[in-house]
Write a protein that holds these residues in place. Structure first.
Motif, PDB file in Angstrom:
ATOM      1  N   LYS A 233     -31.716   3.763 -78.847  1.00  0.00           N
ATOM      2  CA  LYS A 233     -33.096   3.436 -78.503  1.00  0.00           C
ATOM      3  C   LYS A 233     -33.997   4.623 -78.813  1.00  0.00           C
ATOM      4  CE  LYS A 233     -32.006   0.122 -74.834  1.00  0.00           C
ATOM      5  NZ  LYS A 233     -32.173  -0.230 -73.395  1.00  0.00           N
ATOM      6  N   ARG A 234     -35.062   4.332 -79.561  1.00  0.00           N
ATOM      7  CA  ARG A 234     -36.000   5.391 -79.930  1.00  0.00           C
ATOM      8  C   ARG A 234     -37.033   5.554 -78.819  1.00  0.00           C
ATOM      9  NH1 ARG A 234     -37.022   8.074 -84.493  1.00  0.00           N
ATOM     10  NH2 ARG A 234     -35.587   6.743 -85.663  1.00  0.00           N
ATOM     11  N   SER A 239     -37.284  10.946 -80.064  1.00  0.00           N
ATOM     12  CA  SER A 239     -35.846  11.156 -79.870  1.00  0.00           C
ATOM     13  C   SER A 239     -35.141   9.815 -79.696  1.00  0.00           C
ATOM     14  CB  SER A 239     -35.598  12.041 -78.643  1.00  0.00           C
ATOM     15  OG  SER A 239     -36.092  11.392 -77.470  1.00  0.00           O
ATOM     16  N   GLU A 240     -33.822   9.824 -79.853  1.00  0.00           N
ATOM     17  CA  GLU A 240     -33.025   8.604 -79.713  1.00  0.00           C
ATOM     18  C   GLU A 240     -32.060   8.732 -78.552  1.00  0.00           C
ATOM     19  OE1 GLU A 240     -31.114   7.863 -83.415  1.00  0.00           O
ATOM     20  OE2 GLU A 240     -32.821   6.754 -84.239  1.00  0.00           O
ATOM     21  N   THR A 241     -32.000   7.687 -77.752  1.00  0.00           N
ATOM     22  CA  THR A 241     -31.066   7.648 -76.618  1.00  0.00           C
ATOM     23  C   THR A 241     -30.009   6.596 -76.908  1.00  0.00           C
ATOM     24  OG1 THR A 241     -32.866   8.239 -75.113  1.00  0.00           O
ATOM     25  CG2 THR A 241     -30.844   7.303 -74.136  1.00  0.00           C
ATOM     26  N   PRO A 242     -28.750   7.003 -77.033  1.00  0.00           N
ATOM     27  CA  PRO A 242     -27.716   6.013 -77.362  1.00  0.00           C
ATOM     28  C   PRO A 242     -27.318   5.183 -76.142  1.00  0.00           C
ATOM     29  CG  PRO A 242     -26.729   8.189 -77.132  1.00  0.00           C
ATOM     30  CD  PRO A 242     -28.219   8.374 -76.967  1.00  0.00           C
ATOM     31  N   GLU A 243     -27.114   3.905 -76.369  1.00  0.00           N
ATOM     32  CA  GLU A 243     -26.528   3.074 -75.329  1.00  0.00           C
ATOM     33  C   GLU A 243     -25.043   3.424 -75.204  1.00  0.00           C
ATOM     34  OE1 GLU A 243     -27.220  -0.907 -76.610  1.00  0.00           O
ATOM     35  OE2 GLU A 243     -29.330  -0.912 -76.044  1.00  0.00           O
ATOM     36  N   SER A 244     -24.419   2.945 -74.143  1.00  0.00           N
ATOM     37  CA  SER A 244     -22.991   3.238 -73.944  1.00  0.00           C
ATOM     38  C   SER A 244     -22.192   2.766 -75.153  1.00  0.00           C
ATOM     39  CB  SER A 244     -22.479   2.539 -72.686  1.00  0.00           C
ATOM     40  OG  SER A 244     -23.118   3.053 -71.535  1.00  0.00           O
TER      41      SER A 244
END
Length: 914
Positions: A233-234, A239-244
């Motif tokens: 997720k941007r 920045s990008e936050t990864p899902e599990s």
């Protein structure tokens, strides 16, 4: 990447660089690669290594979209061939390298060898030798043998005119890279779902890649059909936050596909998004992602998946069962059910709705079942309330509800089905959904056909759409969606543009005046077709008359059934003993079955009274025979009186159910009769056995009248041959006597027992032989009056074996029937009536014509049947002989006694009782 090498000083060449290893993840150009370490608990670290002392052409770069003034930069000559040479040689393979130099900007330069040590192929030397890279001579030292060898290899390539040193400018080596497709949908359609060669250039996440389509060099983004992996997720700051498990899924795809040669099936292009399936020689990445728990199935793109949606569902199901990765906290919808509760065989007793049935389990328990993931026909609130003065009846007023119910009724009622529970829908109270009890939702199949799918394909139900994370759905959900798509395409049922079918059904239950007007018509009609819609009690039913399109209340004639509990003006009335059993008995026999009724009269409340027949059986007689009803005095004027009286006598002697406490009061007349009948009278007569039924009854002709029958048949056939009937001119009616052409081509006397809705299915009974057949109306003709049953009575008489009980087990009963067919079918025997002379089916003993052995006794001796213990004194000698033979069979453990005396245990699970 985990490395044992110390950090290198920036600027100057490192002294004694240590050798390091890694796996080639990606080839950036002919002189730059990315290597990674081994994964340990997650994606491994990576680093870029640039080849020392050589230079290859730069690959094309697309203009930054944020900078409109910039332009796309094409490939330099020989850049793509150099990249391809290197990609095919080292991608995914283990290499070793040493970092010779590290710039202040962090760029690392070194030598790369294919394999685990420097004895392997030097990658830079191979590039130079093929003329795909030039040597940076400005930094070469004379005392460095490796650099000197590079110069020698370049000179040799020049002399041999290899690669970039060949004649010409090298413009033919520059690919024409296409970053976009003008009309993606037309492009995908033009591929006709044929595999296209491609190279995976980038992996955005586990299920979205960037691919270079060959040979035209289209660079396209492809989303895997039918699945979705966790994404990155941007955020607002870029920045990008990864899902599990997003990083793990991306690495899983990268390590297998990045810069690999693959084939892609371009399957669809909704909303400019290209959906496809990537095929690699080592497997299908879509199925692998699901199997390893890196992805989940998505309904919206599952329909376009060309490799079989059931494979994806199976792979996802396997991951769920193992609870791997994204399914680590998964709880199955049927996790609390035992296997026997999850899959079982049951008998359908009632169709409640277009998506709901009631089944009877082997234990005798009744269980409601809802068909998974489908919604029955429904009507909007405005339409429902359009006519407020009219009582709303969903079955007839909701479009296609009646057709859906009838489809299920005709397919399922009384049949055994396979039930696979998909999920349990918990009970709901209040809210928008209303109050609903807990519902067992399952897939129901009969003869390999999914009933829900069949309903949907006919447009008689629709498929429920779920949230993507809602796992409570049919195990055949994709087949349901495909069936609905076909129904919509073909305009079936609910999806039809034709006029909605209207069912005008008059309910004359309790309408005395209407019933009076209708009574003469039903009386004249004789036997009429009906469907049992509801069972109020053992002898009170609600019937739907299809030809008359009306509903009536029907009371069984000739019997007095125990009353159920009810509320009257004086208060509640307690149910009489065995009233519930009688109601259940009637439900099992006739509920929602097609029956025949004979209306005789009506009561003052507008309820019709008469006789009901189902599959040739009189329901009144069945209730009396089952000790669940008594004969009413009104039966005396009926033609069924003798049958009813005989059935009641047998039930009284068994002292079963309502007769359990019955004490016979012998009269002087009965006592005198018993004194006269001290001995059994045996008057055997010759008969010819013509038919044996599955219930162990048989039909036989009297040998004495055999000559009369033969003469009649010869004369009748001669007359028919002289004046053949006109084919198709005869219109059969139920109960008619006619002639029917048997399989041997000859005509025989018959009676019409049943006419199905389709005119080519007429059920007939051959009155002189006892066998039944289903024929088309073209094989029937009127019976000439000179040969009617009044001239010569029907010659096939029905009998049952005395002193024996028919096995309840279907296989055991089939064995007995097979045995009898071999021994006595189409043969002459000797018959003696033992008891039951007042009923329509006397109980007899039968002897073989030659040996004079008792047929029934031989069955007992072989352990094929059990003995029925009769209490009449004059029959005790025969009963004793039968019982002694039974004990011998038990001792020898023959056939039904092979596991011992099963009657000795009263446990319900054995299915027997004394």
């Amino acid at each position: 990447m985990a490395s044992s090498a110390p950090a290198q000083a920036q600027g100057s060449p490192a002294q004694g660089p240590a050798l390091q290893r890694g796996i080639v993840k990606m080839v950036l150009s002919g002189c730059a690669i990315i290597v990674r370490g081994q994964p340990r608990g997650g994606p491994p670290p990576e680093r870029q290594i640039n080849l020392s002392n050589v230079r290859a052409g730069a690959l094309a770069r697309r203009a930054a979209q944020s900078q409109p003034d910039t332009k796309d930069i094409p490939d330099e000559p020989w850049a793509f061939p150099a990249r391809e040479f290197l990609r095919k040689k080292i991608i995914g393979k283990e290499v070793c390298f040493n970092v010779e130099n590290k710039t202040p900007q962090g760029r690392e330069y070194g030598m790369v060898y294919l394999g685990k040590d420097t004895s392997g192929e030097n990658i830079a030397e191979s590039l130079v030798a093929e003329g795909l890279a030039t040597v940076r001579r400005e930094g070469i030292r004379g005392n460095n043998p490796e650099q000197a060898r590079l110069c020698d290899l370049e000179d040799q390539a020049k002399a041999a005119r290899k690669g970039m040193w060949s004649e010409g400018s090298g413009s033919h080596t520059i690919r024409e890279l296409k970053y976009s497709i003008e009309n993606p949908r037309n492009f995908v359609d033009a591929m006709h779902q044929k595999p296209v060669n491609a190279i995976i250039e980038h992996v955005r996440d586990g299920s979205v890649v960037r691919a270079l389509l060959l040979p035209d060099h289209y660079l396209v983004t492809v989303m895997l059909s039918g699945v979705k992996c966790p994404t990155f997720k941007r955020e607002a700051d870029g920045s990008e936050t990864p899902e599990s498990f997003a990083a793990e899924a991306k690495f899983f795809t990268e390590s297998r596909l990045l810069q690999r040669d693959v084939q892609i099936i371009l399957e669809s292009c909704p909303n400019q998004v290209i959906l496809g399936t990537i095929l690699h020689p080592n497997g299908n990445i879509t199925e692998l992602l699901l199997k390893e728990g890196f992805a989940r199935c998505v309904d919206w793109s599952m329909a376009v998946y060309t490799q079989g949606a059931e494979k994806l569902r199976a792979a996802e199901r396997a991951a769920k069962e193992r609870k791997v990765r994204i399914w680590k906290d998964y709880v199955a919808p049927t996790a609390n059910l035992d296997q026997k509760d999850r899959q079982f065989v049951a008998k359908v007793m009632q169709v409640v709705n277009a998506d709901s049935i009631i089944v009877k389990l082997n234990s005798g328990e009744y269980k409601p079942i809802h068909l998974s993931s489908i919604r029955p026909p429904r009507i909007e609130g405005e339409e429902k309330n359009k006519d407020k003065d009219k009582r709303f009846r969903p079955l007839y007023d909701i479009p296609y509800m009646f057709e859906a119910r009838e489809f299920l009724r005709k397919k399922l009622i009384g049949k055994k089905v396979n039930v696979t529970v998909d999920y349990i829908r918990p009970a709901t109270t209040g809210g928008e959904t209303g109050n609903f009890p807990e519902r067992t939702c399952a897939t129901v199949t009969i003869g390999g056909i999914n009933i829900a799918e069949a309903l949907v394909s006919k447009g008689l139900a629709t498929v429920i759409r779920y949230r993507q994370d809602d796992d409570q759905r049919s195990s055949h959900y994709d087949e349901l969606l495909a069936a609905e798509a076909r129904a919509i395409k073909n305009g079936k049922g609910l999806h039809s543009k034709k006029e909605i079918p209207i069912h005008r059904v008059a309910d004359i239950s309790g309408e005395t005046q209407k019933a009076k007007q209708f009574l003469p018509f039903l009386q004249r009609a004789g036997r009429s077709e009906a469907v049992v819609e509801h069972v109020f009690s053992g002898s009170r039913l609600k019937l739907y008359m299809p030809k008359e399109t009306c509903l009536i209340t029907f009371l069984l004639a000739g019997i007095e059934c125990p009353r159920t509990s009810r509320i009257t003006a004086s208060g509640s009335q307690v149910a009489e003993p065995f009233s519930e059993e009688a109601t259940l008995f009637t439900k099992e026999l006739v509920l929602q079955r097609e029956v025949e009724v004979e209306v005789e009269s009506m009561d003052k409340a507008g309820n019709f009274i008469g006789w009901l027949h189902v599959d040739g059986m009189n329901l009144s007689v069945a209730l009396v025979d089952g000790a669940l009803s008594k004969v009413h005095f009104t039966a005396e004027r009926s033609s069924y009186n003798k049958t009813l009286q005989s059935a009641e006598e047998v039930a009284r002697q068994r002292k079963d159910k309502i007769w359990a406490n019955y004490e016979e009061k012998p009269t002087e007349e009965v006592a005198a009769l018993l004194s006269e009948e001290k001995e059994r009278v045996a008057k055997y007569r010759a008969v010819f056995v013509t038919e044996i039924t599955d219930e162990l009854h048989f039909y036989a002709q009297d040998v004495e009248t055999g000559a009369q029958l033969e003469n009649l048949m010869e004369t009748m056939r001669a007359e028919i041959a002289a004046q053949p009937p006109v084919e198709g001119s005869y219109v059969p009616r139920r109960g008619d006597y006619c002639i029917a052409k048997f399989a041997d081509g000859d005509w025989y006397r018959a009676r019409v027992d049943k006419i199905e809705s389709h005119p080519s299915k007429i059920h007939v009974f051959y009155i002189d032989y006892g066998n039944k057949e289903v024929l088309s109306s073209t094989r029937l003709a009127p019976l000439p009056p000179a040969f009617s049953h009044k001239t010569l009575a029907a010659q096939a008489h029905e009998y049952a074996f005395a002193y024996i009980l028919v096995p309840q087990d279907e296989d055991a009963r089939a064995d007995v029937v097979d045995c009898l067919v071999k021994d006595i079918h189409n043969s002459q025997c000797l018959l003696n009536v033992e008891y039951g002379t007042g009923s329509g089916c006397p109980y007899v003993t039968l002897q073989f014509n030659d040996s004079k052995d008792d047929v029934g006794l031989s069955l007992v001796k072989e352990g094929m049947v059990m003995v029925e213990v009769r209490k009449e004194k004059h029959l005790q000698k025969m009963v004793t002989e039968y019982l002694n033979s039974q004990e011998s069979a038990k001792s020898a453990r023959l056939n039904i006694w092979r596991y011992g005396d099963f009657r000795a245990d009263d446990a319900d699970e054995f299915g027997y009782s004394r």
